[in-house]
Design an enzyme around this catalytic site. Structure first.
Site, short mmCIF file in Angstrom:
data_model
loop_
_atom_site.label_atom_id
_atom_site.label_comp_id
_atom_site.label_asym_id
_atom_site.label_seq_id
_atom_site.Cartn_x
_atom_site.Cartn_y
_atom_site.Cartn_z
CB ALA A 187 -3.44 -3.99 -5.98
CD GLU A 193 -6.21 -7.20 -0.13
OE1 GLU A 193 -5.22 -6.93 0.58
OE2 GLU A 193 -6.13 -7.98 -1.11
CB CYS A 205 11.26 -0.84 0.86
SG CYS A 205 11.33 -0.41 -0.87
CD GLU A 254 11.20 -2.05 6.40
OE1 GLU A 254 10.74 -3.21 6.41
OE2 GLU A 254 11.34 -1.39 5.37
N GLY A 281 6.96 -6.39 -0.30
CA GLY A 281 6.36 -6.30 1.03
C GLY A 281 7.37 -6.62 2.10
CB SER A 282 6.94 -7.39 5.64
OG SER A 282 6.08 -8.49 5.60
CD1 TRP A 335 -0.16 -1.79 2.96
CD2 TRP A 335 0.83 0.20 3.26
NE1 TRP A 335 0.71 -1.92 4.02
CE2 TRP A 335 1.33 -0.71 4.23
CE3 TRP A 335 1.31 1.51 3.27
CZ2 TRP A 335 2.28 -0.35 5.18
CZ3 TRP A 335 2.27 1.86 4.21
CH2 TRP A 335 2.73 0.94 5.14
CG ASN A 336 5.11 1.18 0.27
OD1 ASN A 336 4.62 0.37 -0.51
ND2 ASN A 336 6.41 1.22 0.50
CD GLU A 381 11.87 -3.79 -3.77
OE1 GLU A 381 12.23 -3.58 -2.60
OE2 GLU A 381 12.47 -3.36 -4.75
CG LEU A 382 11.48 -9.41 0.48
CD1 LEU A 382 11.96 -10.66 1.17
CD2 LEU A 382 9.98 -9.46 0.22
#
Ligand code: NAD
Length: 481
Positions: A179, A181, A287, A384, A231-232, A154-155, A253-254
């Site tokens: 994508a 929610e 990130c 993080e 994401g994470s 969502w960022n 891509e974390l």
């Protein structure tokens, strides 16, 4: 159709049709600047996902069989539509994610250019002919890997989806995109540009749902040939393991926890201004956000004073309001997480120089925060933060700073400030990161690859490398009879 909040009715896009889920199940969408529910996102059932998978399987053969000149033309048309619609896409993005309107609109415009860049780059995804025995043609070809399952957060409600869609479609793949929610309408408006531009039915499918249910179902399907996730780290590890079980490649891509090393020969004022600007973009929910400020002890006081000044100069508010330079956090989880990290640091002896708490107003606002005297064992220096919080930690020796910078399992972005070419080269060689910026904290560009090392993931997005995950290499040896 829009709701009373000026927010569109959210739909999924499956097999070329805008639709709600088979059971009508939905989840609320919240404006993070007000805490109000502004819409509902439809949640896919297994039957919806199966339709998306069937469509992607068929769409793949349609799309890879479309001449590349035509594919490129369609993608350029989609980019043109997105440029025309950027103001409206930005408005929707601010409503659902919170970032200032100018940043949101800028993101929408920028990703149109990302699409143009990848569409053009795919025209040069050449293979090669290798010298071989007489009467034999030995060639290496690059082919689209197949239907892709992609999951984005969502960022960057436009940037996240576009990185996946642009690479997949440029390479000739079809895609089922889940994508976020929490920011679904921006993704929907992006997909609408592709649909209106003439991307054939089934090539691009957009779904929402219970994330774990959707990813488990899509990854296990024999239709899917590549798993792409942003994401994470914990979720990335989970999805990479699921993909591994069914022998599928993945692109991960974390997260990161980017160190900024400010060396003794740097200008502390310039470094603080540039680092603070990058720190508070998107309320720190990036990130690659600089998040551990390792400053040579001789500069710490001046750097810290300037950093605090920059933090206090921010205008925190609703992204829709003129003059806002930092919006709310995107959701309540982030707020709780920042409160926990701050409390833990303070309990261990850290000092809050500015901020340190949520703002007393509706929505998910957290004050731009600067901390000093943060002990090495504070959670903030290991986890993080993904928010507008800056721990400043002095160091005496560059090798010690490098050891601290490299001590975490993350390895996404890193930053250094120095006036010495030799020191810059030492940082470039010794920092364990996939993305390094010296004397600035600039963001990513379409022309160059982004991605991590260690737990921050693998594979690259951006630059010519972006196509690597989406193409497979085939050796063809042809004996001329
Ligand atoms: P989270 O780990 O719950 O979710 C991160 C993203 O993954 C979300 O978009 C979520 O919908 C999705 N997700 C979660 N479980 C999933 C599953 N089983 N299958 C598919 N997708 C799944 O975290 P969050 O609260 O949304 O965000 C917090 C953390 O996530 C941050 O601290 C940050 O580390 C990380 N994050 C990283 C990025 C990035 O750009 N790398 C972006 C957003 C969040």
């Amino acid at each position: 159709m829009t709701t009373d909040h000026g927010y569109p009715a959210v739909r999924m896009y499956i097999a070329g049709e805008w639709c709600q889920g088979a059971t009508g199940r939905t989840a609320p969408i919240v404006n993070p600047a007000t805490g109000e529910t502004i819409g509902e996102v439809p949640l896919a059932t297994t039957a919806d996902l199966d339709r998306a998978l069937d469509a992607a399987a068929e769409g793949f053969w349609t799309w890879r069989g479309t001449p590349i000149a035509r594919r490129t033309e369609i993608l350029h048309t989609a980019a043109g539509l997105l440029t025309e619609r950027a103001a409206e896409v930005g408005r929707i993005m601010t409503l659902e994610q919170g970032k200032p309107l100018a940043e949101a609109t800028g993101e929408a415009r920028r990703v149109a250019d990302t699409l143009r860049w990848h569409a053009d780059d795919a025209r040069r995804a050449y293979g090669r002919i290798i010298p071989s025995a007489p009467g034999t043609v030995l060639s290496v070809r690059r082919e689209p890997v197949g239907p892709v399952a992609a999951f984005v957060p969502w960022n960057f409600p436009a940037g996240g989806p576009m990185r996946k869609i642009s690479s997949a479609l440029s390479a000739g793949c079809s895609i089922v995109l889940k994508a976020s929610e929490e920011t679904p309408a921006t993704a929907m408006e992006l997909v609408r540009c592709f649909a209106d531009a003439g991307v054939p039915a089934g090539v691009l499918n957009l779904v929402f749902g219970e994330p774990a249910e959707v990813s488990a179902h899509l990854i296990a399907s024999p239709v899917i040939r590549l798993v792409a996730f942003t994401g994470s780290v914990p979720v990335g590890k989970l999805l990479a393991a699921e993909a591994g079980k069914v022998m599928k490649p993945s692109l991960m891509e974390l997260g990161g926890h980017a160190p900024v090393i400010v060396c003794a020969d740097a200008d502390p004022v310039t470094a603080a201004r540039r680092a603070a600007q990058a720190k508070f973009v998107n309320a720190g929910q990036v990130c690659t956000s600089p998040s551990r400020f390792l400053v040579h002890e001789s500069l710490a006081e001046e750097f810290t004073a300037e950093f605090v000044k920059a933090a206090e100069a921010l205008v925190v508010g609703d992204g829709m309001a003129e003059g806002t330079t930092m919006g709310p956090l995107a959701n309540e989880r982030r707020l709780k997480s920042l409160e926990r990290l701050t409390a833990d640091a303070v309990a261990r002896g850290a000092k809050v120089l500015t901020g340190g708490e949520r703002l007393d107003r509706p929505g998910y606002f957290f004050a731009p925060t600067v901390l000093t005297d943060v002990p090495g064992d504070a959670d903030l220096l290991h986890e993080e933060p993904f928010g507008p919080i800056a721990p400043i930690v002095p160091f005496t020796d560059l090798d010690e700073a490098l050891r601290t910078a490299n001590a975490l399992p993350y390895g996404l972005a890193a930053y250094g400030f120095t006036d010495s070419a030799a020191t810059a080269e030492k940082l470039a060689t010794e920092l364990e990161a996939g993305i390094l910026s010296i004397n600035h904290c600039g963001g990513s560009v379409h022309e160059a690859p982004s991605g991590g090392v260690k737990d921050s993931g693998y594979g690259r997005e951006g630059g010519p490398e972006a196509l690597d995950a989406y193409l497979v290499t085939k050796r063809v040896s042809h004996l001329l009879v």
